[in-house]
Design an enzyme around this catalytic site. Structure first.
Site, PDB file in Angstrom:
ATOM      1  N   GLY A  81       0.772  -0.913   0.336  1.00 32.15           N
ATOM      2  CA  GLY A  81       0.167  -0.079   0.851  1.00 32.15           C
ATOM      3  C   GLY A  81       1.118   1.115  -0.448  1.00 32.15           C
ATOM      4  CG  ASN A  82      -0.069   4.431  -1.631  1.00 23.66           C
ATOM      5  OD1 ASN A  82      -0.703   5.337  -1.119  1.00 23.66           O
ATOM      6  ND2 ASN A  82      -0.450   3.625  -2.806  1.00 23.66           N
ATOM      7  CG  HIS A  83       3.033   6.657   4.413  1.00 18.07           C
ATOM      8  ND1 HIS A  83       2.460   5.425   4.788  1.00 18.07           N
ATOM      9  CD2 HIS A  83       4.096   6.572   3.063  1.00 18.07           C
ATOM     10  CE1 HIS A  83       3.865   4.725   5.109  1.00 18.07           C
ATOM     11  NE2 HIS A  83       5.052   5.424   4.065  1.00 18.07           N
TER      12      HIS A  83
END
Ligand code: PMT
Length: 409
Positions: free
Chosen positions: A212-214
Site C-alpha cells: 500500500g502507500n501513505h
C-alpha cells in the site's frame, strides 16, 4: 417526487400545532425525502414520538442520550446530515432560545450545529406573537441569515383572526421545495455527475498483508466536498481510509485494490461530465494472493521474493474511453517539481489538466492536511497555488476546472 434523495430534519416544539407535524412528515416522505424528527421534551406532551417514528421510519431524537443504552445522540452529526431543517411548530420559547443560543435541549443544540438552511414555522397565541420580544427575536434570526421564518398568519388572508397560527403543512412543504430547488438549481454543476478516485489501494500479499502507500484520501475527499458544494452529484471511489466526506450529495464507493477501483469508477464514468483521479494507485500487485498467512518457515531463509504484475492504469484506461464534453483531471506525485514528467502523464493519459504535487515541498503530498500544487492544462495554462489546507486547494482546483472547461467548449 420533488424531494428525492433530500435529507430533512423536522424539529418539533411544544405547541398545540405539534399535531400538524405528523402531516408535514407524511407529506415530506411522500415527496421522496428522508426525514429525521427531533423533538423538545415539551413537544412530547402534544404528540407521541411513536407516531412520528412510525411515519418517518426513524427513531425520534428527543434527548441528548438514549436512556435505554446511554449512547449519545450527536447534534454535530444531525447538523451535517440534512439539506434542510424545518422547525414546525416553532414556539416563542424555542425562537427565543435560537436567537440567543440557549442550547438546553437537543433541538436548539442541533439548530446551532446546523450547516443546512433552516425554515421555521412559528406558532403561538396572538399576545405572544404580537409581543415586541418575539418580533425582535425573529429579527435576530433573520439578520443572522441562518433561519427563514414563515409568516405565522396563515389564516389572516381568509379574513379569520388567526395571527400566530402555524402555516398549514402543505404550505410549509411548498416553501421547503422552493428552498431546496433554489439552492441547487443555480449552482454551476447542478444536474451534473462527477467521478473522483481517492486514497490508496491495498494490494494483498496474503490475507493479512498488503502492498500500500501513505495516501489518506483527504485530497480526493476535499475535492468531492468542493464539487458537491457546486451542486454536482459526486461519486467518490475511495480506497482504504478511515476518512469520510460529510456532504450528503457524495456517494462513496469503498474499494480496496486497483482493479476494484477501476471497476467502480467505470460504473459512473460514462455519465460523468468531470472525472478527477486523485488516488495513489499501486502500479503493481502481487501476482499471487496467498490464502491465510504466509509462514516465515514456509518461505524459508532470509530472502523472500514476491512476483509483481502490473495493475491497470485507471486514469489512462478511462482517458482512452473519454467522450466529447468530458473534462478529465489527473494528479502527478513527483519527488521534485518536475513539469515534464507531469506533462507526459497529461498527454499519455488523455487528460485535460494535471495537478502536480511534489514530495520535496514541505507540507505537500501524502498524509498531511495541506498541499502545494501547480496545475497545468493541455492548452498551456499554468496555475501555481501556494501552500494551503487541502480544502482550500480543492476549491481552487474546482475553480480552475470550471473556468477552463468552459474555455474548451
Ligand atoms: O490522499 P492524501 O493523503 O490527501 O494525498 C494526496 C495525494 C498525494 C495522494 C494526491 O495529491 C496525489 O498526488 N495523487 C496521485 C498520486 C499518484 O499516484 O500519482 P502518479 O503520478 O503515480 O499517477 C498519475 C495519475 O495517474 C494520478 O492521477 C493517478 O491517480 C493515476 N493513476 C496512476 C496509476 C494507476 N495505476 N492508475 C491511475 O489512475
Amino acid at each position: 417526487m420533488r424531494l428525492q434523495n433530500k435529507h430533512i430534519v423536522v424539529g418539533i416544539t411544544g405547541g398545540i400545532a405539534a399535531y400538524k407535524s405528523a402531516s408535514l412528515v407524511r407529506l415530506l416522505i411522500k415527496e421522496g425525502a428522508e426525514v429525521q424528527v427531533v423533538m423538545t421534551p415539551a413537544a412530547k406532551e402534544f404528540i407521541t414520538p411513536l407516531t412520528l417514528a412510525t411515519l418517518s421510519q426513524h427513531a425520534v431524537v428527543s434527548d441528548f442520550f438514549d436512556r435505554r443504552d446511554g449512547s449519545w445522540h450527536s447534534h454535530v452529526t444531525l447538523g451535517t446530515w440534512p439539506d434542510l431543517m424545518i422547525i414546525a411548530p416553532a414556539t416563542a420559547s424555542t425562537i427565543g432560545k435560537m436567537a440567543h443560543g440557549i442550547a438546553d435541549n437537543i433541538l436548539v443544540t442541533t439548530y446551532l450545529a446546523m450547516r443546512a438552511p433552516v425554515l421555521i414555522a412559528p406558532a403561538m397565541d396572538l399576545d405572544m406573537w404580537s409581543h415586541p420580544t418575539t418580533a425582535r427575536n425573529l429579527e435576530i434570526l433573520a439578520q443572522d441569515g441562518v433561519a427563514q421564518a414563515l409568516p405565522a398568519e396563515g389564516f389572516l388572508a381568509s379574513g379569520l383572526t388567526g395571527r400566530g397560527r402555524m402555516q398549514e403543512p402543505e404550505e410549509i412543504l411548498e416553501q421547503a421545495v422552493a428552498m431546496l430547488t433554489a439552492t441547487t438549481e443555480k449552482l454551476p454543476l447542478a444536474g451534473e455527475c462527477v467521478t473522483i478516485t481517492a486514497g490508496p489501494t491495498y494490494e494483498p500479499i496474503d490475507d493479512v498483508r498488503f502492498i500500500g502507500n501513505h495516501s489518506s484520501g483527504l485530497m480526493g475527499i476535499s475535492l468531492a466536498e468542493a464539487l458537491a458544494c457546486q451542486g454536482a452529484e459526486v461519486h467518490l471511489v475511495l480506497g482504504p481510509t478511515h476518512l469520510r466526506p460529510t456532504n450528503p450529495h457524495i456517494v462513496v464507493h469503498p474499494v480496496m485494490t486497483a482493479e476494484e477501483m477501476l471497476a467502480a469508477a467505470q460504473e459512473t464514468f460514462g455519465r460523468s461530465s468531470i472525472a478527477i483521479f486523485a488516488a495513489a494507485v499501486a502500479d503493481y500487485r502481487p501476482e499471487e494472493r496467498v490464502s491465510g498467512k504466509i509462514k516465515k518457515e514456509r518461505r524459508g531463509g532470509e530472502r523472500m521474493q514476491l512476483t509483481l504484475t502490473q495493475n491497470p492504469d485507471i486514469a489512462a484506461t478511462l482517458g482512452a474511453q473519454r467522450r466529447a464534453g468530458q473534462y478529465l483531471v489527473g494528479f502527478a506525485l513527483e519527488t521534485s517539481v518536475d513539469t515534464s514528467a507531469a506533462e507526459g502523464k497529461l498527454h499519455n493519459k488523455h487528460l485535460d489538466a494535471i495537478v502536480l504535487n511534489s514530495t520535496s515541498d514541505a507540507g505537500a503530498g501524502f498524509g498531511v492536511p495541506t498541499n502545494k500544487v501547480l496545475i497545468l492544462d493541455k492548452a498551456g495554462a499554468r496555475c501555481d497555488l501556494p501552500l494551503e489546507s487541502k480544502a482550500v486547494v480543492a476549491e481552487q482546483i474546482v475553480d480552475f476546472v470550471l473556468k477552463h472547461r468552459t474555455q474548451l467548449v
